[in-house]
Design an enzyme around this catalytic site. Structure first.
Site, PDB file in Angstrom:
ATOM      1  N   GLN B 229      43.242 -39.582 -19.090  1.00 31.33           N
ATOM      2  CA  GLN B 229      43.441 -38.189 -19.504  1.00 31.33           C
ATOM      3  C   GLN B 229      42.256 -37.684 -20.329  1.00 31.33           C
ATOM      4  O   GLN B 229      42.186 -36.504 -20.640  1.00 31.33           O
ATOM      5  CB  GLN B 229      44.728 -38.075 -20.345  1.00 31.33           C
ATOM      6  CG  GLN B 229      45.985 -38.404 -19.567  1.00 31.33           C
ATOM      7  CD  GLN B 229      47.271 -38.265 -20.361  1.00 31.33           C
ATOM      8  OE1 GLN B 229      48.151 -39.100 -20.262  1.00 31.33           O
ATOM      9  NE2 GLN B 229      47.398 -37.212 -21.154  1.00 31.33           N
ATOM     10  N   ARG B 377      54.117 -36.418 -24.089  1.00 26.24           N
ATOM     11  CA  ARG B 377      54.481 -35.029 -23.839  1.00 26.24           C
ATOM     12  C   ARG B 377      54.850 -34.286 -25.121  1.00 26.24           C
ATOM     13  O   ARG B 377      55.819 -33.523 -25.164  1.00 26.24           O
ATOM     14  CB  ARG B 377      55.603 -34.945 -22.796  1.00 26.24           C
ATOM     15  CG  ARG B 377      55.437 -33.711 -21.956  1.00 26.24           C
ATOM     16  CD  ARG B 377      56.268 -33.658 -20.707  1.00 26.24           C
ATOM     17  NE  ARG B 377      56.011 -32.362 -20.097  1.00 26.24           N
ATOM     18  CZ  ARG B 377      56.279 -32.049 -18.851  1.00 26.24           C
ATOM     19  NH1 ARG B 377      56.817 -32.916 -18.057  1.00 26.24           N
ATOM     20  NH2 ARG B 377      56.032 -30.851 -18.388  1.00 26.24           N
ATOM     21  N   CYS B 378      54.115 -34.586 -26.154  1.00 22.44           N
ATOM     22  CA  CYS B 378      54.188 -33.791 -27.378  1.00 22.44           C
ATOM     23  C   CYS B 378      52.879 -34.027 -28.105  1.00 22.44           C
ATOM     24  O   CYS B 378      52.132 -34.912 -27.760  1.00 22.44           O
ATOM     25  CB  CYS B 378      55.365 -34.179 -28.252  1.00 22.44           C
ATOM     26  SG  CYS B 378      55.055 -35.526 -29.379  1.00 22.44           S
ATOM     27  N   GLU B 747      54.317 -29.164 -23.357  1.00 24.46           N
ATOM     28  CA  GLU B 747      55.084 -30.097 -24.181  1.00 24.46           C
ATOM     29  C   GLU B 747      56.246 -29.436 -24.893  1.00 24.46           C
ATOM     30  O   GLU B 747      57.142 -30.127 -25.381  1.00 24.46           O
ATOM     31  CB  GLU B 747      54.135 -30.713 -25.203  1.00 24.46           C
ATOM     32  CG  GLU B 747      52.994 -31.425 -24.511  1.00 24.46           C
ATOM     33  CD  GLU B 747      51.932 -31.874 -25.465  1.00 24.46           C
ATOM     34  OE1 GLU B 747      51.813 -31.271 -26.536  1.00 24.46           O
ATOM     35  OE2 GLU B 747      51.231 -32.827 -25.139  1.00 24.46           O
TER      36      GLU B 747
END
Lengths: 195, 793
Positions: B229, B377-378, B747
Site C-alpha cells: 500500500q 480500515r481506520c 474508513e
C-alpha cells in the site's frame, strides 16, 4: 536424497472455454494451479486454499466448483468455464456488463468467481430474488463491496438477459425461460453448489 | 464553511465527467474480463518459488535447525535460515514504528507462526514439501498471551534481545489535561464507566501478501514486485534494511491489489527473505502467502483493552472524559505509526461532543502474538477511540434517563464552533452534526421506532435501536506531526498533458481497489476540462511515480487528491497564458470552464483545452518553456474530519441471544464527493466490515498462544447471506482547507458502525440490566449477559 515429487505424470484432457487442452500433469496438481499456471488463465484467483472464500470458482459442466480443493485429474473430460470464457463473440456477458454498470466490484479479486456464480444462477433462473442471489453467492466472500451491489449486478444481468439484449440467441433465451419456469428447488441446487 | 450544502453544482458536463459525476470505473474494463494483474500473476523467466517454515509454538528457544534433508531434495535450490540472514546482517529489520523485528528467527520464537526458515525451489509444490524436511529443535517457553500478564512485575521478557528494554512495555502515552479532568469529575453528578475489549481482528484482504524479487546479479538492480500500500516508503525501508542503494531498488506494487485494508502497509519478513534469496541466487524468487500464513503472521489490528469514564450532570451534559488503555502489540511493535503519537491517532477519543476536559493514558505491551497494530480500515487507532466514546455516550444517556439521540444532540459541537479545538488539542475542520443526526433520525422514523420498541417490549420482544455519531480524522497528514519511520506524510501528483490533449497522471498513492484510476482522473477533468476517460492514472511503481507515502488512513483523496488538484491548477495557469496567446487577449481576461478557454464577455472567442495542449508543443508565446506538465508535493495544513450518524435497528431473541439487523441507516458527510457511486460502494464495504467486527470476526488465542482462527472456517467473515442491507444518506460540508473540499471516506463506516451495531444490541437488553457485551457480540455472549443480569437482578 528424498524426492517426494516422483510420481507418474498423467494425461488430463479438459475443454476450457471451448478449447480442448491435453496436458501432462503431476497427479497432485490442483485444478486451480493447472488453470492458472498450466493454461495461463490468471483470471481465476486463489484466496484461502480451503474452499471457503470462493475466489477460485470456475464452472465445471455448468456448475460452480471451487478449483483450489479439486485435483485437475478429477476434471478429466470436463467442460470448464473460467472468467476468460464469459465474453463471447467479442460481446461482454450480461453479468460482466452489469458488474461494471452497478459497481459490483472494487478490488476485483472475488469478481471473476462472483460473475461465474451469477451466470450459473441466471442459467437456471434469470429472475432471482434478493435472497436467491444472496444464497447463490454465499460461498463466495467479498471484502470490499458489502454485497449489495453484487446482488444488484446479478439481478440487472438477469433483466438484460430477459430483455434479450445480451447477444444470446433468442431461441436460447426462450429455452432458458422454460427451464426457469420449471418447478425446481432453486435453493437446494445452489446449496449443493455451496457444499 | 459550515453550512450544509448539497453536492456543489457540477462544473463539468457528463462527457467530461469531472467531480460529482457517478461515472463508471475505468479499471473495471480489465477486471471484469479477468485481465487484472495481481501479485501472483507476475511470472518472470527462470523464477524460483519460496515457501516459509513457521514456528509451531508461541514462545520457544531455538536450539538448532537441520536443513540438510530439505536441501538434498530434487528441485530445492536453497534453504535460508536466520543464521544465513545474520551473516548478511539481515536477520533483523526495522519496523514502521521504529522497533526491530526478526526476519528469520535466530534466538527465540516470539509468536506462533513466526518465520523460521525459507525454502527456495523450482516449483511451489516442492518448496512446500521441503518445509516438512527441515528439522528444528525448540525448547518451549511459557507464552504470554495477554497484555495484563505481560506487564506483571515477574513476567518473562519477550524482547530480551532489545537493548535498553527491561520489561514488556512498548510505550506509554498521555494526552490531555489530567488536572482539569480531575476537576470535571469532581463537579459531576455521575460518573459513567465502561470497560471493554476491542478484540484483535485481521483485515484479511482476499488476496494474501506476496513478493516477486528480481535482483540482477550484474547490475545489482533490484526490482521487487510486492503487495504494497506504500511502495515508496517500502523502497526507502528496503534500502535501509538491505543496505542496497535506493536508486537501484524499484518497487512495483502490481496494478491490482486484491484489497489491503491496512494489511499491506507493513513490511513483512517474506518480502525481505525473497529479496535476499534473489540476491544470493541470482534468479527471481516468488513468495505468495497461504491464507493461514496471512491470518497467523501478518498485520493484526485492534486488541485494545479500554476503560473509559465520562463525567456527566444529571441534566445530561458531559463535563469530562478519562480513558485508560492497554494495547496488545504482539511480539514486535510494527504499527504504521506516526512517531509523535505512540498510541496512534487517539485524539478523536473525545468524539463529536463539546466539553472542556479529557485525559487519556495509553500503554502498550509486548505479548507472544503476531505483531499487531495495523489500523485496518481506520486511521491508526481511531476505530477503537470512536467505539469507546460512542458506547460510553450510549450508556451515559441510559444512566441519566435520556434518549441517546437527544443526549448526543445536547452535547454536540455546534456548526458555528468549527474549526473546533478538542480537549486533546486537535482541530476539527468543519461539520454540522445536529443536521446529520436529525436527517438520519427522520429517515429511519426514529420517534415511531421508539414507540414500536415500547410496544414490542410489552409483547415480550426485544427491539434495540443503536445510535452512533462518529468523527474521524483522516488524511494524514501535516508533515510536522505525521510521519512513517520518520518520513514525512505528504503526497504527490505529476501531470503531463500530451499534444493531442490526453494526459497521464502519476500519483504517489496506490489503489487497492478503491477506484483511484477513475477518481483521480475526475479531479483532473474538473480542473482542466480534459475528459476523465482521457486521463491515464499511473500508480504503484516507484520508478515511474513521484514520492508519496501511500494509501491508508483514508489519505488518498485528502492528500493525493489534493496534490492532483493543485498540480492541475499549476497547469491551468500555464494553459491560460497559452490560451491568451492563441486568442490574442490579456491573460487576466481568460476564463476556463469545462475545457473551454473564453475571453471574458466574448463567448465566441474560445479555444479548447485540446487546442491549448497542442499549442503547448507547437505555438507558444515568445520565451515560454514548451510542454504542459508539472509535479506537486502536497503537505496538508491539517487533517480532515469526516463524520457520520448511523442508526441500527435490531431484534434480539431472548431465548438464544441471536440478533438480526432490521435496518441500518448510515449518513456520511465526507465533504465533496468526487464520484458518488464509488463513495457509496466504499461505504457499503466499510459497513460490512463494521458489522463483521461487531458480530463475528475476531482472532482468538488459547493460553499457550496458539492462534485459533488460522483459516476462513474458524475466522468468520460475513457472507452475502448474513450481511445486512444498508440505507445510505449524505450531507456535504466541505473541508475548508482541502483544494476540492473532499475529506476521505473509505474508513468512516468501519470507524462508525461497530458502536451502532453494539449499541443497538445493548439498547434491546439494557432494561434487563445489561450494560455491556464485548465484541464480537455473539449470540452466546448476549444470552449469558441477559442471564447474568437477570440472576443479579
Amino acid at each position: 536424497m528424498t524426492d517426494l515429487t516422483t510420481s507418474t505424470a498423467v494425461t488430463v484432457t479438459m475443454t476450457v472455454n471451448g478449447v480442448e487442452h491435453s496436458s501432462e500433469l503431476d497427479p497432485r496438481t490442483l485444478l486451480v494451479d493447472h488453470i492458472r499456471t498450466g493454461l495461463g488463465l490468471t483470471g481465476t484467483h486463489i484466496g484461502c486454499d480451503t474452499t471457503s472464500c470462493g475466489v477460485c470458482t470456475v464452472l465445471l459442466d455448468g456448475k460452480p466448483i471451487k478449483a483450489c480443493t479439486m485435483f485437475a485429474v478429477m476434471a478429466d473430460g470436463a467442460e470448464i468455464m473460467t472468467v476468460e470464457g464469459l465474453k463471447q463473440n467479442g460481446e461482454l456477458h450480461p453479468v460482466q456488463a452489469a458488474f461494471k454498470e452497478k459497481h459490483g466490484l472494487q478490488c476485483g479479486y472475488c469478481t471473476p468467481a462472483m460473475m461465474l456464480v451469477g451466470a450459473a444462477l441466471l442459467e437456471e433462473n434469470d429472475d432471482p430474488g434478493d435472497d436467491e442471489v444472496r444464497w447463490a453467492i454465499s460461498g463466495n466472500l467479498c471484502r470490499c463491496t458489502g454485497y449489495m451491489n453484487i446482488v444488484e449486478s446479478i439481478q440487472e444481468a438477469g433483466a438484460q438477459m430477459r430483455a434479450g439484449s445480451n447477444g444470446v440467441e433468442a431461441d436460447d433465451m426462450e429455452l432458458q425461460d422454460e427451464q426457469t419456469d420449471a418447478d425446481r428447488p432453486k435453493e437446494a441446487t445452489m446449496q449443493e453448489v455451496a457444499e | 464553511m459550515t453550512a450544509i450544502e448539497d453536492q456543489p453544482e457540477l462544473d463539468t458536463t457528463p462527457d467530461v465527467g469531472g467531480i460529482g459525476h457517478a461515472i463508471k470505473r475505468q479499471e473495471d474494463d480489465r477486471l471484469i474480463v479477468g485481465q487484472g494483474t495481481y501479485l501472483d500473476d507476475v511470472v518472470l523467466p527462470g523464477m524460483l518459488h519460496m515457501s516459509i517454515l513457521r514456528a509451531p509454538m508461541a514462545h520457544a528457544k531455538l536450539i538448532s535447525i537441520d536443513a540438510s534433508a530439505a536441501e538434498a531434495m530434487d528441485g530445492v535450490v536453497a534453504v535460508v535460515t536466520g543464521e544465513l540472514m545474520a551473516q548478511h546482517d539481515l536477520a533483523w529489520m526495522p519496523t514502521l514504528s521504529g522497533d526491530t523485528q526478526a526476519v528469520l528467527v535466530t534466538d527465540k520464537v516470539r509468536f506462533q507462526g513466526q518465520e523460521v526458515a525459507a525454502v527456495i525451489a523450482t516449483d511451489p509444490y516442492i518448496a512446500a514439501d521441503a518445509l516438512e524436511y527441515i528439522n528444528v529443535e525448540y525448547e518451549q517457553l511459557p507464552a504470554i498471551t495477554t497484555p495484563q500478564q505481560a506487564i506483571e512485575d515477574d513476567a518473562v521478557m519477550i524482547r530480551d534481545e532489545k537493548e535498553g528494554q527491561t520489561d514488556n512495555r512498548v510505550y506509554h502515552w498521555e494526552s490531555g489535561d489530567a488536572e482539569a479532568t480531575d476537576a470535571a469529575f469532581e463537579a459531576a453528578d455521575r460518573i459513567v464507566t465502561l470497560e471493554t475489549h476491542y478484540p484483535r481482528s485481521h483485515p484479511s484482504p482476499l488476496e494474501t501478501c506476496g513478493a516477486v524479487a528480481d535482483v540482477d546479479p550484474v547490475t545489482g538492480q533490484a526490482t521487487i514486485y510486492v503487495t504494497s500500500q506504500a511502495p515508496h516508503a517500502h523502497r526507502t525501508l528496503f534500502a535501509m534494511v538491505a543496505g542496497l542503494p535506493e536508486h537501484k531498488i524499484r518497487i512495483i506494487s502490481p496494478a491490482d491489489l486484491g484489497g489491503g485494508f491496512g494489511n499491506k502497509v507493513p513490511i513483512y519478513p517474506g518480502y525481505v527473505v525473497a529479496t535476499a534469496a534473489s540476491l544470493l541466487i541470482g534468479k527471481p524468487v516468488k513468495w505468495v502467502e497461504s491464507r493461514s500464513d496471512n491470518l497467523i503472521s501478518t498485520g493484526f489490528a485492534r486488541d485494545y483493552h479500554m476503560k473509559g469514564e465520562l463525567a456527566v450532570t444529571d441534566e445530561g451534559k458531559i463535563l469530562g472524559l478519562r480513558v485508560n488503555m492497554l494495547s496488545d502489540q504482539g511480539a514486535f511493535f510494527a504499527d504504521a505509526q506516526p512517531t509523535k503519537f505512540k498510541a496512534g491517532l487517539f485524539h478523536v477519543v473525545t468524539g463529536s461532543y463539546d466539553y472542556p476536559a479529557a485525559h487519556v493514558v495509553c500503554d502498550g505491551a509486548y505479548t507472544n502474538k503476531a505483531p499487531g497494530g495495523v489500523a485496518y480500515r481506520c486511521s491508526f487507532r481511531i476505530t477503537e477511540a470512536s467505539f469507546l466514546i460512542e458506547r460510553l455516550v450510549h450508556n451515559a444517556a441510559f444512566e441519566v434517563g435520556m434518549d441517546p439521540a437527544e443526549f448526543r444532540l445536547k452535547n454536540f459541537i455546534q456548526p458555528e464552533q468549527f474549526p473546533y479545538t478538542t480537549p486533546t488539542g486537535f482541530v476539527y475542520d468543519s461539520g454540522d452534526y445536529p443536521t446529520a443526526l436529525r436527517k438520519a433520525m427522520d429517515h429511519v422514523g426514529y420517534e415511531a421506532l421508539r414507540e414500536e420498541q415500547r410496544q414490542a417490549r410489552e409483547d415480550g420482544r426485544l427491539l434495540g435501536i443503536g445510535v452512533a455519531h462518529f468523527t474521524e480524522a483522516v488524511g494524514a497528514g501535516p508533515s510536522k506531526d505525521y510521519d512513517i519511520a520518520g518520513i514525512k506524510m505528504f503526497d504527490s501528483a505529476e501531470l503531463r498533458v500530451h499534444p493531442t490533449g490526453k494526459a497521464v497522471l502519476k500519483v504517489g498513492v496506490k489503489t487497492q481497489g478503491q477506484g483511484h484510476e477513475t477518481t483521480f482522473a475526475q479531479i483532473v477533468a474538473s480542473e482542466l476540462g480534459i475528459p476523465a476517460t482521457d486521463v491515464k492514472v499511473v500508480h504503484g511503481d516507484t520508478d515511474n511515480t513521484p514520492y508519496g507515502l501511500g494509501t491508508y488512513a483514508s489519505r488518498s483523496t485528502p492528500v493525493g487528491g489534493a496534490a492532483t488538484a493543485v498540480v492541475a491548477r499549476k497547469l491551468a495557469d500555464k494553459a491560460r497564458k497559452i490560451a491568451a496567446h492563441l486568442l490574442e487577449a490579456a491573460e487576466g481576461d481568460i476564463e476556463l470552464s469545462n475545457g473551454q478557454f473564453n475571453v471574458a464577455g466574448s463567448p465566441d472567442r474560445t479555444v479548447s483545452i485540446q487546442d491549448v495542449s497542442l499549442a503547448a508543443y507547437t505555438d507558444l508565446p515568445e520565451g515560454m518553456e514548451p510542454g504542459l506538465e508539472g509535479v506537486h508535493y502536497y503537505d496538508p495544513p491539517n487533517l480532515t474530519y469526516p463524520y457520520g450518524s448511523y442508526i441500527v435497528v435490531v431484534e434480539v431473541d431472548l431465548d438464544t441471544g441471536e440478533w438480526t439487523v432490521d435496518r441500518m441507516v448510515a449518513l456520511d458527510d465526507c465533504g465533496v464527493r468526487i464520484n458518488p457511486m464509488i463513495v457509496e460502494g466504499q461505504i457499503h464495504g466499510g459497513l460490512t466490515e463494521g458489522y463483521a467486527m461487531s458480530s463475528m470476526q475476531w482472532i482468538t488465542f488459547d493460553e499457550d498462544g496458539n492462534c485459533i482462527g488460522s483459516n476462513y472456517m474458524d475466522y468468520m467473515i460475513p457472507t452475502a447471506w448474513e450481511t445486512p442491507k444498508f440505507e445510505l444518506l449524505e450531507t456535504v460540508v466541505p473541508s475548508p482547507h482541502h483544494p476540492i473540499g473532499a475529506k476521505g471516506v473509505g474508513e468512516s463506516p468501519t470507524v462508525g458502525s461497530p458502536a451502532a451495531f453494539v449499541n443497538a444490541v445493548i439498547d434491546a437488553v439494557q432494561h434487563l440490566g445489561v450494560t455491556n457485551i464485548d465484541m464480537p457480540v455473539m449470540p452466546h455472549r448476549v444470552w449469558e449477559a441477559i442471564d447474568a443480569a437477570q440472576s443479579a437482578g
